[in-house]
Design an enzyme around this catalytic site. Sequence first.
Site, PDB file in Angstrom:
ATOM      1  N   GLY A   1     -14.398   8.261 -58.660  1.00 49.01           N
ATOM      2  CA  GLY A   1     -13.932   6.973 -58.176  1.00 49.01           C
ATOM      3  C   GLY A   1     -13.144   7.149 -56.889  1.00 49.01           C
TER       4      GLY A   1
ATOM      5  N   LYS B   1       4.219  -1.566 -66.646  1.00 51.56           N
ATOM      6  CA  LYS B   1       3.475  -1.973 -65.444  1.00 51.56           C
ATOM      7  C   LYS B   1       2.525  -3.115 -65.780  1.00 51.56           C
ATOM      8  CE  LYS B   1       0.500  -0.541 -61.673  1.00 51.56           C
ATOM      9  NZ  LYS B   1      -0.350   0.516 -61.058  1.00 51.56           N
TER      10      LYS B   1
ATOM     11  N   GLU C   1     -11.115  -6.464 -63.733  1.00 48.74           N
ATOM     12  CA  GLU C   1     -10.566  -5.669 -64.830  1.00 48.74           C
ATOM     13  C   GLU C   1      -9.901  -6.546 -65.890  1.00 48.74           C
ATOM     14  OE1 GLU C   1      -9.233  -1.487 -63.180  1.00 48.74           O
ATOM     15  OE2 GLU C   1      -8.125  -3.059 -62.155  1.00 48.74           O
TER      16      GLU C   1
ATOM     17  N   ASN D   1       1.831  -7.070 -64.171  1.00 47.62           N
ATOM     18  CA  ASN D   1       0.653  -7.487 -63.396  1.00 47.62           C
ATOM     19  C   ASN D   1      -0.438  -8.184 -64.200  1.00 47.62           C
ATOM     20  OD1 ASN D   1      -0.827  -5.409 -64.664  1.00 47.62           O
ATOM     21  ND2 ASN D   1      -0.671  -4.020 -62.933  1.00 47.62           N
TER      22      ASN D   1
ATOM     23  N   GLY E   1     -12.310   5.453 -54.482  1.00 48.80           N
ATOM     24  CA  GLY E   1     -11.908   4.206 -53.864  1.00 48.80           C
ATOM     25  C   GLY E   1     -10.495   4.318 -53.349  1.00 48.80           C
ATOM     26  N   ALA E   2      -9.732   3.226 -53.459  1.00 41.38           N
ATOM     27  CA  ALA E   2      -8.398   3.198 -52.864  1.00 41.38           C
ATOM     28  C   ALA E   2      -7.487   4.300 -53.408  1.00 41.38           C
ATOM     29  CB  ALA E   2      -7.779   1.821 -53.082  1.00 41.38           C
ATOM     30  N   ILE E   3      -7.294   4.338 -54.720  1.00 40.93           N
ATOM     31  CA  ILE E   3      -6.365   5.312 -55.297  1.00 40.93           C
ATOM     32  C   ILE E   3      -6.990   6.704 -55.386  1.00 40.93           C
ATOM     33  CG2 ILE E   3      -5.017   5.925 -57.334  1.00 40.93           C
ATOM     34  CD1 ILE E   3      -3.893   3.587 -55.649  1.00 40.93           C
TER      35      ILE E   3
END
Length: 332
Positions: free
Chosen positions: A7, A204, A285, A208, A9-11
């Site tokens: 993955g 967390k 998600e 969110n 992607g961003a992270i």
Amino acid sequence: MKVCVVGAGAIGGWMGVKLAQAGHAVSVLARGATLDAIQKNGLQLVAGGATTGVAVAAAANAAELETPDLLIIAVKAPGLRDAAVSVKSLIGASTIVLTAMNGVPWWFFDRADRPLTGTQLASIDATGDIASSVPARNVIGCVVHAACSVDSPGIIRHKMGQRLIIGEPGGGASARLNALHEMLVTAGFEPESSDDIQRDVWFKLWGNMTMNPVSALTGATTDKILDDELTREFCSAVMREAQAIGNKIGIPIGQTPEARHDVTRKLGAMKTSMLQDVEADKRIELDALVASVREIGQKVGVATPFTDAMLGLTRLMARGRGLYSTLRDTRQ
């Protein structure tokens, strides 16, 4: 160490670049445009006004890569099942699998000293394929507190934050957790070792699980969501339900929703990751962030009418756009 990122992607891309810069041998399991871009130009990171690139091994098939010492799973939750099955062959007896993802993970109830020990959530791993592909003994959980985005395939932009909270799903400390902590420090991250990673995951998530769906439904940034008193109170009601569930599963939250809203306000006009996914026509998600909370509530006898409403409305919107499906949907 040999590191494989699933993955990019961003992270995952951000972590991959920093670990490669620290001298680790990084490989990436990717596909499509991301695979093409990494094979041609390497993995690139834009941070602090500068762009740096690293050459990494990249393949679409796990069979083409070496067994790593550290396997980082940083895919979005809708792609987790396929990713887990695809990396099964890469996990050796001593491979650490670091799960850098949002929401409730499949290993959430691996602690023996809490209610619902051993519970498998249908909203997360309905078939059991994830748990059977990624052995629990290999997993170290990770909660990411950083903001990154993808400029284009293979090019990652780091905006803020270097904090990674890591912990053993079974709780406590371990030699491998200490070793991973030191590795992340030398790579320029700000890691924290936790003796209760489930607590960090839940806290967390508590912050969110409302902003993401409400922003996806409305197209609003977080500041506008909190500026509307009715919407803000709706989010608080959902958070109070999750707080009650946390009390039942041994993870109490000592903060008020209003205090958490104040923290979110400091981030300014933030566009959530779920809103970004909707705008990019990507699957959302929703199960990991919301359906899982509802399912846990059902198991511990906590009613969740506000969570149910948020889940139903967001699910309806996403299904209409082709951005959400469950195992049942795919079998119909």
